[in-house]
Scaffold this motif. Structure first.
Motif, short mmCIF file in Angstrom:
data_model
loop_
_atom_site.label_atom_id
_atom_site.label_comp_id
_atom_site.label_asym_id
_atom_site.label_seq_id
_atom_site.Cartn_x
_atom_site.Cartn_y
_atom_site.Cartn_z
N GLU A 228 0.82 -1.22 0.00
CA GLU A 228 0.00 0.00 0.00
C GLU A 228 0.85 1.26 0.00
OE1 GLU A 228 -2.81 -3.05 1.59
OE2 GLU A 228 -0.73 -2.59 1.89
N THR A 229 2.07 1.16 0.52
CA THR A 229 2.95 2.34 0.58
C THR A 229 3.81 2.46 -0.68
OG1 THR A 229 4.75 1.14 1.68
CG2 THR A 229 3.08 2.20 3.09
N THR A 230 3.69 1.50 -1.58
CA THR A 230 4.51 1.56 -2.79
C THR A 230 3.62 1.59 -4.03
OG1 THR A 230 4.81 -0.86 -2.79
CG2 THR A 230 6.51 0.45 -1.69
N VAL A 231 3.25 0.44 -4.58
CA VAL A 231 2.59 0.42 -5.89
C VAL A 231 1.12 0.01 -5.88
CG1 VAL A 231 4.75 0.04 -7.13
CG2 VAL A 231 3.40 -1.92 -6.38
N LEU A 232 0.60 -0.46 -4.73
CA LEU A 232 -0.79 -0.91 -4.69
C LEU A 232 -1.56 -0.23 -3.55
CD1 LEU A 232 -0.22 -4.76 -5.21
CD2 LEU A 232 -0.89 -3.08 -6.93
N PRO A 233 -1.68 1.10 -3.58
CA PRO A 233 -2.37 1.80 -2.49
C PRO A 233 -3.83 1.35 -2.38
CG PRO A 233 -1.92 3.30 -4.32
CD PRO A 233 -1.25 2.00 -4.64
N GLY A 234 -4.24 1.07 -1.13
CA GLY A 234 -5.62 0.69 -0.87
C GLY A 234 -6.01 -0.70 -1.34
N TYR A 235 -5.05 -1.51 -1.79
CA TYR A 235 -5.37 -2.83 -2.36
C TYR A 235 -5.40 -3.92 -1.30
CZ TYR A 235 -5.09 -6.99 -5.30
OH TYR A 235 -5.33 -8.19 -5.89
N ASP A 236 -6.45 -4.70 -1.33
CA ASP A 236 -6.57 -5.93 -0.54
C ASP A 236 -6.90 -7.04 -1.51
OD1 ASP A 236 -6.19 -4.75 2.03
OD2 ASP A 236 -8.27 -4.06 2.00
N GLY A 237 -6.29 -8.21 -1.30
CA GLY A 237 -6.52 -9.33 -2.19
C GLY A 237 -5.22 -10.07 -2.44
N PHE A 238 -5.17 -10.77 -3.58
CA PHE A 238 -3.99 -11.55 -3.95
C PHE A 238 -3.03 -10.73 -4.80
CE2 PHE A 238 -6.98 -15.00 -3.12
CZ PHE A 238 -6.18 -15.96 -2.49
N ALA A 239 -1.76 -11.01 -4.63
CA ALA A 239 -0.71 -10.48 -5.50
C ALA A 239 0.46 -11.46 -5.47
CB ALA A 239 -0.26 -9.09 -5.06
N TRP A 240 1.25 -11.41 -6.51
CA TRP A 240 2.45 -12.25 -6.62
C TRP A 240 3.67 -11.36 -6.68
CZ3 TRP A 240 3.21 -17.65 -7.26
CH2 TRP A 240 2.03 -18.41 -7.21
N TYR A 241 4.71 -11.77 -5.96
CA TYR A 241 6.03 -11.15 -6.02
C TYR A 241 6.97 -12.10 -6.74
CZ TYR A 241 4.96 -7.85 -2.19
OH TYR A 241 4.44 -6.86 -1.40
N ARG A 242 7.94 -11.52 -7.46
CA ARG A 242 8.96 -12.34 -8.13
C ARG A 242 10.31 -11.63 -8.03
NH1 ARG A 242 7.66 -16.32 -11.49
NH2 ARG A 242 9.34 -15.81 -12.92
N SER A 243 11.33 -12.44 -7.80
CA SER A 243 12.70 -11.93 -7.79
C SER A 243 13.62 -13.03 -8.29
CB SER A 243 13.11 -11.54 -6.37
OG SER A 243 14.44 -11.05 -6.35
N THR A 244 14.64 -12.62 -9.03
CA THR A 244 15.66 -13.58 -9.47
C THR A 244 16.97 -13.25 -8.79
OG1 THR A 244 16.21 -12.26 -11.40
CG2 THR A 244 14.56 -13.97 -11.71
N PHE A 245 17.76 -14.28 -8.56
CA PHE A 245 19.06 -14.09 -7.92
C PHE A 245 20.00 -15.19 -8.36
CE2 PHE A 245 16.53 -16.71 -5.13
CZ PHE A 245 17.40 -17.68 -4.68
N GLU A 246 21.28 -14.88 -8.32
CA GLU A 246 22.32 -15.85 -8.65
C GLU A 246 23.06 -16.23 -7.38
OE1 GLU A 246 25.00 -14.85 -11.79
OE2 GLU A 246 23.38 -14.04 -13.04
N ILE A 247 23.58 -17.45 -7.38
CA ILE A 247 24.39 -17.90 -6.26
C ILE A 247 25.74 -18.39 -6.79
CG2 ILE A 247 22.45 -18.51 -4.78
CD1 ILE A 247 23.02 -21.47 -5.55
N PRO A 248 26.77 -18.34 -5.96
CA PRO A 248 28.05 -18.90 -6.37
C PRO A 248 27.92 -20.42 -6.54
CG PRO A 248 28.29 -17.52 -4.41
CD PRO A 248 26.83 -17.67 -4.67
N ASP A 249 28.71 -21.00 -7.42
CA ASP A 249 28.65 -22.44 -7.67
C ASP A 249 28.82 -23.25 -6.39
OD1 ASP A 249 28.15 -22.24 -10.39
OD2 ASP A 249 30.28 -22.22 -10.91
N ALA A 250 29.68 -22.80 -5.49
CA ALA A 250 29.92 -23.54 -4.24
C ALA A 250 28.66 -23.66 -3.39
CB ALA A 250 31.03 -22.85 -3.44
#
Length: 182
Positions: free
Chosen positions: A54-76
Motif C-alpha cells: 500500500e505504501t509503494t505500488v498498490l495503495p488501498g489494495y486488498d486481495g492476492f498479488a504475486w512477487y517475483r525476484s531472481t538471484f544468482e548464487i556462487p557455484d559452491a
C-alpha cells in the motif's frame, strides 16, 4: 538490487548471507502459473521489498498479488541447504523456488487465517538451487497493510543459521530479535 556479502556475526566468525532486499516484480491478482521460473514478468510493476504494498505500488489494495525476484548464487553454494528469512508477510503466503513450493504460512480464503506478524523461515534443499534462481511468492492480504513488509529478506546457509540460533539461545536472544532491533 540484490546484495551478496559477508558480515561479522555474534560468534565472531565471518558468515555468508545473500540479501534479497531491493527491487522485486509484483502483480495484483492470482494465477497459479506465476510460480514458474519461466514467467515473463517484464511488464509487471517494480516495487521495493521490504515495504507494505500500500505504501509503494498498490495503495488501498486488498486481495492476492504475486512477487517475483531472481538471484544468482556462487557455484559452491549449490551443494548447501539454505534458509530464506523474511521478517513477515501480511497476511498469508506460499513461497516457490524455481516453481517448487518450499513453504507456506497462514491460510488463503475461504479458510482465511492471518499470519501477518509471523517471521518466515523456509528451507531450500540444495537440489533446488541453480546458478540463476527465481523466487515467486503468492500473497493474500485481507485488510490493512499487505505484502513483504518486514526485514530481513535474505538467504543464508542452513548450517550457519542453526549455529547462530544455538549461540543466540545461549545468550537469550533469537536471530530474529538481533536482526530487527537496534
Amino acid at each position: 538490487m540484490i546484495f551478496f556479502g559477508f558480515f561479522l556475526c555474534p560468534t565472531g566468525i565471518f558468515a555468508q548471507t545473500l540479501s534479497l532486499s531491493g527491487n522485486w516484480k509484483i502483480h495484483p491478482g492470482d494465477n497459479p502459473g506465476w510460480k514458474a521460473d519461466t514467467v515473463d514478468d517484464r511488464n509487471w510493476q517494480t516495487t521495493y521489498v521490504p515495504a507494505a504494498w500500500e505504501t509503494t505500488v498498490l495503495p488501498g489494495y486488498d486481495g492476492f498479488a504475486w512477487y517475483r525476484s531472481t538471484f544468482e548464487i556462487p557455484d559452491a553454494w549449490k551443494k548447501e541447504d539454505f534458509i530464506l528469512n523474511i521478517g513477515a508477510i501480511d497476511d498469508a503466503d506460499e513461497t516457490y523456488l524455481n516453481g517448487t513450493l518450499v513453504g507456506r504460512t497462514g491460510k488463503f480464503p475461504p479458510e482465511e487465517q492471518s499470519a501477518w506478524d509471523t517471521p518466515r523461515r523456509y528451507l531450500f534443499p540444495a537440489g533446488l538451487l541453480k546458478k540463476q534462481n527465481t523466487l515467486a511468492i503468492r500473497v493474500y492480504d485481507g485488510a490493512g497493510g499487505g505484502g513483504l513488509y518486514l526485514a530481513p529478506v535474505e538467504l543464508m546457509p542452513r548450517k550457519q543459521y542453526e549455529k547462530m540460533q544455538r549461540t543466540q539461545r545461549k545468550k537469550g536472544r533469537t536471530y530474529h530479535q538481533l536482526t530487527t532491533s537496534n
